[in-house]
Design an enzyme around this catalytic site. Structure first.
Site, mmCIF file in Angstrom:
data_model
loop_
_atom_site.group_PDB
_atom_site.id
_atom_site.type_symbol
_atom_site.label_atom_id
_atom_site.label_comp_id
_atom_site.label_asym_id
_atom_site.label_seq_id
_atom_site.Cartn_x
_atom_site.Cartn_y
_atom_site.Cartn_z
ATOM 1 N NE ARG A 55 -25.944 33.773 -60.350
ATOM 2 C CZ ARG A 55 -25.390 34.448 -59.337
ATOM 3 N NH1 ARG A 55 -25.237 35.748 -59.417
ATOM 4 N NH2 ARG A 55 -24.996 33.849 -58.253
ATOM 5 C CB SER A 283 -18.976 43.657 -35.224
ATOM 6 O OG SER A 283 -18.175 43.976 -36.353
ATOM 7 C CG PHE A 286 -15.124 45.383 -42.552
ATOM 8 C CD1 PHE A 286 -14.594 44.863 -43.729
ATOM 9 C CD2 PHE A 286 -14.361 46.306 -41.850
ATOM 10 C CE1 PHE A 286 -13.345 45.236 -44.184
ATOM 11 C CE2 PHE A 286 -13.103 46.689 -42.305
ATOM 12 C CZ PHE A 286 -12.592 46.150 -43.471
ATOM 13 C CB CYS A 290 -18.221 46.379 -51.449
ATOM 14 S SG CYS A 290 -19.298 46.107 -52.871
#
Length: 495
Positions: A55, A283, A286, A290
């Protein structure tokens, strides 16, 4: 208590001048947050440390480990000058006066609180590392999303391992980043919350962190409070936003059953000044790192506080989100003559939202999972999510106990046209802008007939698609070619 001079701040209670900042954790929060701090505070040296060699190498390369609009420009403007990425965690801790903890806080997968409570093992590990390595006083800032009283746990670890002449203050500074707009959110935040101890040293520590943010954030947007209020405010904000999405998605089910149009309902509700229009877009559900995690954390907190009715209330936000994913997938199966076995289904979009490569809790994962369970052949295209990430998500133990089925039934495509060719249905799972400008006539010509489109994000021109010959199914409204023409005729004033 403190003395501010050009480019520096001296804290008298600490006998310390803030010149160096360290961030433990080079992920979605730590990397962008500290890149903006370095960009806006050229007088500070900012070092982001992480144990992952891979990373850190990516942060030091031309291809950053995460995709965010404007992130490349911000990083490159100060990397190697006052922004550094390193695997030398101990050096970063030793040299810094101000340390951010930005490590992962996943939901527990076993033990007490499984599936709801946050796993704080990385937070604890970072605190113990600081206590072991630090040779002088530190202001430690908890920035990861954590349950209420996590800062107290960090403070307890540090105080239990304190060395002579070393003291600590632990602050809560929750992040409010929306992926896809993270840099914009950091550059122009609605507010910056800083929670801390109300002692003289605690107040001065909060002033030290406030001074960093005042380099670019107006003072009135920096709010100080007690630590627990700061921690709870983060959970509350995400819970409220998730609640709004689940509320409009619950309405979408009613709209489909009655013939109402969820977009018209959302517009009508959103024009009420007491409510407002944001987060009222129906939609397929979600996702992200978070919303679900924080709401489940809230549920667990309420259970621990013996507030079962409150816990049940917030649990329903999650339950509606799960219901919406399953309901959308059932609609796909029902429309395709009640079977998708061996049928080709094109999934457009795998990230949980546009303008990010993050797939955590993406609706596409769950839609794919349910379709795979029905034996569908799935062809997936996403402009930013790499193939190995898609396969990893679909073969995870939480999604399937038959990973070999994924390798057999899933294909990753290089563009939307390849995914759609020879498919029975096209499913929009992410609202990428490019999906609105595709040549849908070309797509229709290459698909099997009848050709279905399932718009899970309400981003397409449904009338044009119907006129081309598509069978269109979408969230929160009923569509048919005849009905749409009637609506359009009357809208033009001609009966």
């Amino acid at each position: 208590m403190f003395l501010e001079t050009k480019g520096s701040l001296f804290l008298s209670e600490w006998n310390m001048t803030i010149t160096k900042v360290c961030c433990i954790g080079a992920g979605y929060v730590g990397g962008p947050s500290c890149a903006v701090i370095a960009h806006k505070c050229p007088n500070l040296t900012v070092t982001v440390v992480d144990q992952s060699t891979e990373r850190i190498a990516q942060w030091n390369s031309d291809k950053l480990p995460i995709f965010e609009p404007q992130l490349d420009e911000v990083v490159k403007s100060c990397r190697g000058k006052n922004l550094f990425f390193s695997t030398d965690v101990d050096k970063g801790i030793r040299e810094a006066e101000l340390i951010f903890i930005c490590v992962n806080t996943p939901t527990k997968t076993f033990g007490l609180g499984k599936g709801r409570a946050a796993d704080l093992k990385y937070i604890e590990s970072a605190a113990r590392r600081i206590a072991e390595v630090a040779q002088n006083s530190k202001i430690v800032v908890e920035k990861s999303t954590v349950p209420v009283k996590a800062a107290e746990s960090i403070a307890n670890i540090l105080s239990a391992n304190v060395k002579p002449g070393v003291k600590y203050q632990v602050l809560s500074n929750p992040e409010f980043l929306a992926e896809g707009t993270a840099i914009a959110d950091l550059l122009k935040p609605d507010r910056v919350l800083i929670g801390g101890d109300q002692s003289v040293e605690g107040v001065e520590a909060m002033e030290g962190l406030s001074w960093v943010y005042r380099h670019w954030v107006p003072s009135q947007n920096i709010i100080t409070m007690n630590t627990w209020s700061s921690e709870l405010s983060k959970l509350a904000a995400n819970a409220f936003l998730a609640q709004r999405i689940s509320s409009i998605n619950a309405m979408s089910a009613i709209c489909e059953a009655t013939g109402a149009d969820v977009e018209e309902v959302a517009h009508a509700v959103g024009t009420d000044s007491r409510i407002g229009p944001k987060f009222l877009k129906a939609s397929v559900g979600f996702g992200g790192s978070c919303f679900q995690k924080d709401v489940l954390n809230m549920v667990y907190l309420c259970e621990c506080l013996n507030l079962p009715e409150v816990a049940a209330y917030w649990q329903q936000v999650i339950d509606i989100n799960d219901y919406q994913r399953k309901r959308f997938t059932k609609r796909i199966v029902d429309s395709l003559f009640n079977t998708v076995t061996s049928k080709r289904i094109a999934i457009l979009g795998f990230a949980f939202k546009k303008d990010t490569g993050d797939t955590r809790e993406s609706a596409a994962i769950y839609v794919s999972k349910y379709l795979l369970e029905e034996g569908a052949n799935i062809r997936i295209y996403d402009p930013k999510v790499p193939e190995d990430q898609i396969i990893s998500d679909l073969t995870s133990a939480e999604i399937t106990d038959q990973p070999e089925k994924v390798h057999e039934l899933v294909s990753i495509c290089s563009d939307a046209y390849e995914a759609a060719e020879g498919s029975h249905a096209l499913v929009i799972c992410t609202e990428w802008d490019e999906f609105q400008t595709l040549d849908y006539q070309r797509i229709y010509n290459k698909m099997l007939k009848p050709a279905f489109i399932f718009d899970g994000r309400l981003i397409l021109n449904h009338q044009k698609l119907l006129d081309m010959g598509f069978k269109v199914e979408t969230i929160g409204k009923r569509l048919s070619r005849d009905q749409s023409k009637i609506v359009r005729t009357y809208a033009n004033g001609t009966p």
